[in-house]
Every structure is written in C-alpha cells, then in structure tokens.
Design a protein around this motif. Structure first.
Motif, mmCIF file in Angstrom:
data_model
loop_
_atom_site.group_PDB
_atom_site.id
_atom_site.type_symbol
_atom_site.label_atom_id
_atom_site.label_comp_id
_atom_site.label_asym_id
_atom_site.label_seq_id
_atom_site.Cartn_x
_atom_site.Cartn_y
_atom_site.Cartn_z
ATOM 1 N N VAL A 85 -4.036 -11.251 13.297
ATOM 2 C CA VAL A 85 -3.968 -9.981 12.555
ATOM 3 C C VAL A 85 -2.618 -9.872 11.859
ATOM 4 C CG1 VAL A 85 -3.881 -7.464 12.815
ATOM 5 C CG2 VAL A 85 -5.647 -8.780 13.997
ATOM 6 N N LEU A 86 -1.562 -10.272 12.543
ATOM 7 C CA LEU A 86 -0.217 -10.248 11.958
ATOM 8 C C LEU A 86 -0.158 -11.114 10.702
ATOM 9 C CD1 LEU A 86 2.894 -9.653 12.188
ATOM 10 C CD2 LEU A 86 3.018 -11.712 13.561
ATOM 11 N N LEU A 87 -0.654 -12.329 10.795
ATOM 12 C CA LEU A 87 -0.625 -13.228 9.639
ATOM 13 C C LEU A 87 -1.474 -12.690 8.493
ATOM 14 C CD1 LEU A 87 -0.865 -16.718 11.363
ATOM 15 C CD2 LEU A 87 1.164 -15.567 10.472
ATOM 16 N N SER A 88 -2.653 -12.173 8.812
ATOM 17 C CA SER A 88 -3.546 -11.641 7.788
ATOM 18 C C SER A 88 -2.939 -10.417 7.103
ATOM 19 C CB SER A 88 -4.888 -11.280 8.425
ATOM 20 O OG SER A 88 -5.712 -10.643 7.506
ATOM 21 N N SER A 89 -2.342 -9.544 7.883
ATOM 22 C CA SER A 89 -1.739 -8.327 7.326
ATOM 23 C C SER A 89 -0.552 -8.653 6.434
ATOM 24 C CB SER A 89 -1.286 -7.401 8.454
ATOM 25 O OG SER A 89 -2.366 -7.038 9.244
ATOM 26 N N LEU A 90 0.259 -9.605 6.858
ATOM 27 C CA LEU A 90 1.395 -9.996 6.024
ATOM 28 C C LEU A 90 0.918 -10.663 4.739
ATOM 29 C CD1 LEU A 90 3.883 -11.311 8.720
ATOM 30 C CD2 LEU A 90 4.098 -9.237 7.337
ATOM 31 N N GLY A 91 -0.162 -11.418 4.839
ATOM 32 C CA GLY A 91 -0.743 -12.020 3.641
ATOM 33 C C GLY A 91 -1.216 -10.967 2.660
ATOM 34 N N LYS A 92 -1.832 -9.917 3.166
ATOM 35 C CA LYS A 92 -2.311 -8.824 2.311
ATOM 36 C C LYS A 92 -1.133 -8.062 1.712
ATOM 37 C CE LYS A 92 -5.427 -5.702 0.974
ATOM 38 N NZ LYS A 92 -6.583 -5.965 0.165
ATOM 39 N N ALA A 93 -0.098 -7.854 2.500
ATOM 40 C CA ALA A 93 1.036 -7.057 2.033
ATOM 41 C C ALA A 93 1.829 -7.741 0.927
ATOM 42 C CB ALA A 93 1.959 -6.729 3.207
ATOM 43 N N TYR A 94 1.908 -9.057 0.971
ATOM 44 C CA TYR A 94 2.793 -9.750 0.035
ATOM 45 C C TYR A 94 2.080 -10.680 -0.932
ATOM 46 C CZ TYR A 94 6.354 -7.855 3.029
ATOM 47 O OH TYR A 94 7.150 -6.991 3.732
ATOM 48 N N ARG A 95 0.751 -10.573 -1.025
ATOM 49 C CA ARG A 95 -0.001 -11.414 -1.956
ATOM 50 C C ARG A 95 0.442 -11.136 -3.388
ATOM 51 N NH1 ARG A 95 -5.529 -10.435 -0.682
ATOM 52 N NH2 ARG A 95 -5.109 -11.835 1.041
ATOM 53 N N LYS A 96 0.516 -12.188 -4.185
ATOM 54 C CA LYS A 96 0.885 -12.013 -5.593
ATOM 55 C C LYS A 96 -0.264 -11.370 -6.343
ATOM 56 C CE LYS A 96 4.204 -15.666 -6.338
ATOM 57 N NZ LYS A 96 4.530 -16.844 -7.134
ATOM 58 N N GLY A 97 0.070 -10.657 -7.379
ATOM 59 C CA GLY A 97 -0.942 -10.024 -8.228
ATOM 60 C C GLY A 97 -0.844 -8.508 -8.144
ATOM 61 N N ASP A 98 -1.197 -7.859 -9.253
ATOM 62 C CA ASP A 98 -1.129 -6.397 -9.326
ATOM 63 C C ASP A 98 -2.400 -5.710 -8.860
ATOM 64 O OD1 ASP A 98 1.418 -5.758 -10.012
ATOM 65 O OD2 ASP A 98 1.067 -5.672 -12.174
ATOM 66 N N GLU A 99 -3.430 -6.463 -8.464
ATOM 67 C CA GLU A 99 -4.683 -5.829 -8.056
ATOM 68 C C GLU A 99 -4.554 -5.094 -6.713
ATOM 69 O OE1 GLU A 99 -4.658 -10.006 -6.541
ATOM 70 O OE2 GLU A 99 -4.418 -9.178 -8.534
ATOM 71 N N ILE A 100 -3.532 -5.408 -5.936
ATOM 72 C CA ILE A 100 -3.301 -4.726 -4.663
ATOM 73 C C ILE A 100 -2.302 -3.606 -4.910
ATOM 74 C CG2 ILE A 100 -2.517 -4.970 -2.289
ATOM 75 C CD1 ILE A 100 -3.266 -7.920 -2.490
ATOM 76 N N LEU A 101 -2.704 -2.388 -4.593
ATOM 77 C CA LEU A 101 -1.837 -1.230 -4.794
ATOM 78 C C LEU A 101 -0.688 -1.240 -3.799
ATOM 79 C CD1 LEU A 101 -4.579 1.522 -5.282
ATOM 80 C CD2 LEU A 101 -3.284 0.310 -7.051
ATOM 81 N N LEU A 102 0.377 -0.552 -4.161
ATOM 82 C CA LEU A 102 1.554 -0.486 -3.300
ATOM 83 C C LEU A 102 1.223 0.169 -1.960
ATOM 84 C CD1 LEU A 102 4.520 -1.211 -3.193
ATOM 85 C CD2 LEU A 102 5.046 1.026 -4.165
ATOM 86 N N VAL A 103 0.369 1.178 -1.982
ATOM 87 C CA VAL A 103 0.001 1.846 -0.732
ATOM 88 C C VAL A 103 -0.784 0.895 0.176
ATOM 89 C CG1 VAL A 103 -2.147 2.880 -1.584
ATOM 90 C CG2 VAL A 103 -0.870 4.014 0.228
ATOM 91 N N GLN A 104 -1.590 -0.002 -0.397
ATOM 92 C CA GLN A 104 -2.308 -0.999 0.397
ATOM 93 C C GLN A 104 -1.340 -2.023 0.982
ATOM 94 O OE1 GLN A 104 -4.985 -2.149 -2.796
ATOM 95 N NE2 GLN A 104 -6.742 -1.413 -1.612
ATOM 96 N N ARG A 105 -0.343 -2.384 0.212
ATOM 97 C CA ARG A 105 0.669 -3.315 0.701
ATOM 98 C C ARG A 105 1.424 -2.700 1.881
ATOM 99 N NH1 ARG A 105 1.448 -7.543 -2.795
ATOM 100 N NH2 ARG A 105 0.615 -7.263 -4.890
#
Length: 130
Positions: A85-105
């Motif tokens: 879960v830690l690895l997956s969450s960090l991947g979601k938080a710092y993935r490149k691209g603007d499609e992920i909103l800051l609040v999701q990060r």
C-alpha cells in the motif's frame, strides 16, 4: 557481530531513511507546486533517496526472511500488505502527468504516511492475531 543482527540493523536503517525520504519529499506537494505537479526542485535527489530506501528495505527483508527459513509471525503478512500500500500510494502521489489532481496526490501521500506509521506500529507491538 552476528550476520543476522547486522542485516537487521541495515534493514532498520533503511526504514529510517525511508521515513526521512517520505517526509522530505512530502514538502514538494505543499511548497512550490506547479499546477498539479509537485515542486521539481531536487526531484531527482528525492526520487533516488526514496527508491534507494525502499529497495534497501525490500532486499534486506528478503534476506532476513531467507535467514529465518521463511518462518514468520501472522502480523508479518499485514506488514507486507501495508508495504505494498505504501509503494502504491507513493506511486499515485508522485506519478508524472497533470491528469492527477493535487488533492489526489495529497491523499496518496496521506495513505502512504498512514501505512508507514502502521508498519512501524506493527513492528513495535508485534500483535498476536489468533
């Protein structure tokens, strides 16, 4: 010095390094944000620190498992799930691209910190599930 103890010390040092890397890198989601992207200042250094710490934890953990002949307590499985879960969450938080909103990060960062604290709690308490 006993080999098992030495690897355990390296494993715990990697965990401390991972905690430091997650906390230091967290500031990039709150200061100097560019659009929906984290602050790019020292990005390569933070990524290298975080990846190195997680790799060190995984490798020394596997070695420790092998040294104990894969004889583990039930709480160990929760620790492994929380690490994923830690690895997956960090991947979601710092993935490149603007499609992920800051609040999701930031939510991904929150889940990562929560799982990191839970892992540390499991290691300290070593609960008996049974």
């Amino acid at each position: 010095m006993d080999t098992h103890l030495l690897i355990k010390i390296v494993h715990m040092s990697g965990a401390a390094l991972a905690c430091l890397a997650v906390l230091v890198r967290a500031f990039t989601l709150f200061q100097g944000v560019q659009g929906n992207q984290p602050n790019p200042v020292a990005r390569k250094l933070f990524v290298a620190l975080q990846h190195g710490a997680m790799t060190l934890i995984a490798l020394t953990g596997i070695v420790l498992l092998w040294m104990k002949n894969f004889d583990v307590q039930p709480w160990f499985y929760a620790k492994v799930v929380l690490f994923l879960v830690l690895l997956s969450s960090l991947g979601k938080a710092y993935r490149k691209g603007d499609e992920i909103l800051l609040v999701q990060r930031r939510a991904g960062l929150f889940l990562a910190v929560l799982s990191l604290v839970s892992i540390i709690g499991l290691v300290i308490l070593k609960p008996n599930f049974g």
